[in-house]
Design a protein around this motif. Sequence first.
Motif, short mmCIF file in Angstrom:
data_model
loop_
_atom_site.label_atom_id
_atom_site.label_comp_id
_atom_site.label_asym_id
_atom_site.label_seq_id
_atom_site.Cartn_x
_atom_site.Cartn_y
_atom_site.Cartn_z
N ALA A 49 0.04 0.80 -68.47
CA ALA A 49 -0.24 1.81 -69.51
C ALA A 49 -1.69 1.62 -69.92
N THR A 50 -2.49 2.66 -69.78
CA THR A 50 -3.95 2.50 -69.81
C THR A 50 -4.58 3.41 -70.85
N GLY A 51 -4.84 2.85 -72.04
CA GLY A 51 -5.36 3.65 -73.13
C GLY A 51 -6.76 4.18 -72.89
N ALA A 52 -7.64 3.38 -72.29
CA ALA A 52 -9.00 3.83 -72.02
C ALA A 52 -9.00 4.99 -71.04
N ALA A 53 -8.16 4.91 -70.02
CA ALA A 53 -8.06 6.00 -69.04
C ALA A 53 -7.45 7.24 -69.67
N ALA A 54 -6.50 7.05 -70.60
CA ALA A 54 -5.90 8.18 -71.30
C ALA A 54 -6.95 8.92 -72.11
N ALA A 55 -7.84 8.18 -72.77
CA ALA A 55 -8.91 8.81 -73.54
C ALA A 55 -9.86 9.56 -72.61
N ALA A 56 -10.22 8.94 -71.49
CA ALA A 56 -11.10 9.60 -70.53
C ALA A 56 -10.45 10.86 -69.97
N PHE A 57 -9.14 10.82 -69.76
CA PHE A 57 -8.43 11.98 -69.25
C PHE A 57 -8.40 13.11 -70.28
N GLY A 58 -8.25 12.75 -71.54
CA GLY A 58 -8.31 13.75 -72.59
C GLY A 58 -9.66 14.46 -72.60
N ALA A 59 -10.74 13.68 -72.44
CA ALA A 59 -12.08 14.27 -72.37
C ALA A 59 -12.21 15.19 -71.16
N TYR A 60 -11.63 14.77 -70.04
CA TYR A 60 -11.65 15.57 -68.82
C TYR A 60 -10.96 16.91 -69.03
N LEU A 61 -9.77 16.89 -69.64
CA LEU A 61 -9.03 18.13 -69.86
C LEU A 61 -9.79 19.07 -70.80
N ARG A 62 -10.42 18.51 -71.82
CA ARG A 62 -11.22 19.34 -72.74
C ARG A 62 -12.39 19.97 -71.99
N GLU A 63 -13.11 19.16 -71.21
CA GLU A 63 -14.29 19.65 -70.49
C GLU A 63 -13.92 20.72 -69.48
N ARG A 64 -12.75 20.59 -68.85
CA ARG A 64 -12.30 21.55 -67.86
C ARG A 64 -11.72 22.81 -68.50
N GLY A 65 -11.47 22.79 -69.81
CA GLY A 65 -10.78 23.90 -70.44
C GLY A 65 -9.34 24.00 -69.98
N ALA A 66 -8.77 22.85 -69.58
CA ALA A 66 -7.41 22.82 -69.03
C ALA A 66 -6.34 22.82 -70.11
N VAL A 67 -6.74 22.61 -71.36
CA VAL A 67 -5.83 22.72 -72.51
C VAL A 67 -6.56 23.45 -73.61
N THR A 68 -5.80 24.06 -74.50
CA THR A 68 -6.38 24.73 -75.65
C THR A 68 -6.44 23.75 -76.81
N VAL A 69 -7.65 23.54 -77.33
CA VAL A 69 -7.85 22.58 -78.43
C VAL A 69 -7.68 23.33 -79.75
N PRO A 70 -6.98 22.76 -80.74
CA PRO A 70 -6.45 21.39 -80.79
C PRO A 70 -5.21 21.24 -79.91
N ALA A 71 -5.01 20.03 -79.43
CA ALA A 71 -3.86 19.77 -78.56
C ALA A 71 -3.42 18.32 -78.71
#
Length: 294
Positions: free
Chosen positions: A235-257
């Motif tokens: 379970a990788t918290g740092a990677a989870a944070a990086a993935f959240g940034a990735y999804l935001r940058e890609r517009g892959a989720v609608t923020v807030p999320a």
Amino acid sequence: MTSDAAPLAAPEPDILRYAAFATDPGGGNPAGVVLDASGLSADRMLAIAAEVGYSETAFLIPDTSGDAGGAYTVRYFSPLAEVPFCGHATVASAVALADRNGPGRYVFATQAGEVPIEVDKGADGVLHATLTSVEPHVEEVGEADVAEALALLGWSADDLDAALPPRIGYAGARHLVLAAATRDRLARLEYDFDGLAAYMTARDLTTIQLVWRESEHLFHVRDPFPVGGVVEDPATGAAAAAFGAYLRERGAVTVPATLTLHQGEDLGRPGVLTVELREGDTRIRVSGTAVPIP
């Protein structure tokens, strides 16, 4: 008068063990925690991390200046090397502090930057920790680098989800994000350990963040971590944070999320990570529980 007596050896630190992102000690990601590492050298920290044998051990040095209550300098070591930031060991450390001092706010000064953590007790009586990442960013990754990573993993280009293209995400440490097209592809993880470790070292990568999207806000993830001497991080918290940034940058989720990441299921150590993306704040919040390992 002189004395021939040998100098007293430094006392052995108290090493705690917590499972992060789980409510069962048999789940989530185990972390070592040393709540007072004052006086320990980097070599001794590395040796302790190797003895503990978990993917990371956190070493906290309390800030004793003025009224800086709740402030700590924190260093993170895998069994093989120091890493700039580790999310699951941060959550484990914050919960360990709260177990002793009660819920509250802590600030960890890490090599990646300052990381605030809030710990509260839920209605279920379980302590929950929420870390706020350093400022994240996302980088392009070349086709040749992607092809090499896929070859080392035993994947093909057809195994990827075209809607979530490869990128490098950073929120305290660098992670290559590769999205699998199917849950079955994610479930089958056999790779060239030494080859992937060399590949990652050359590119300053901490883990490979392998993901599969089940629904808009629900993901399953796995993280090979050969540079830390570990086949897979549960379970990788740092990677989870990086993935959240990735999804935001890609517009892959609608923020807030608010996203839910399931990790460790394929290892028999299930854990749950919650990732929050807020409007007007690019930093990523990662939340989870932690429990002592007997």
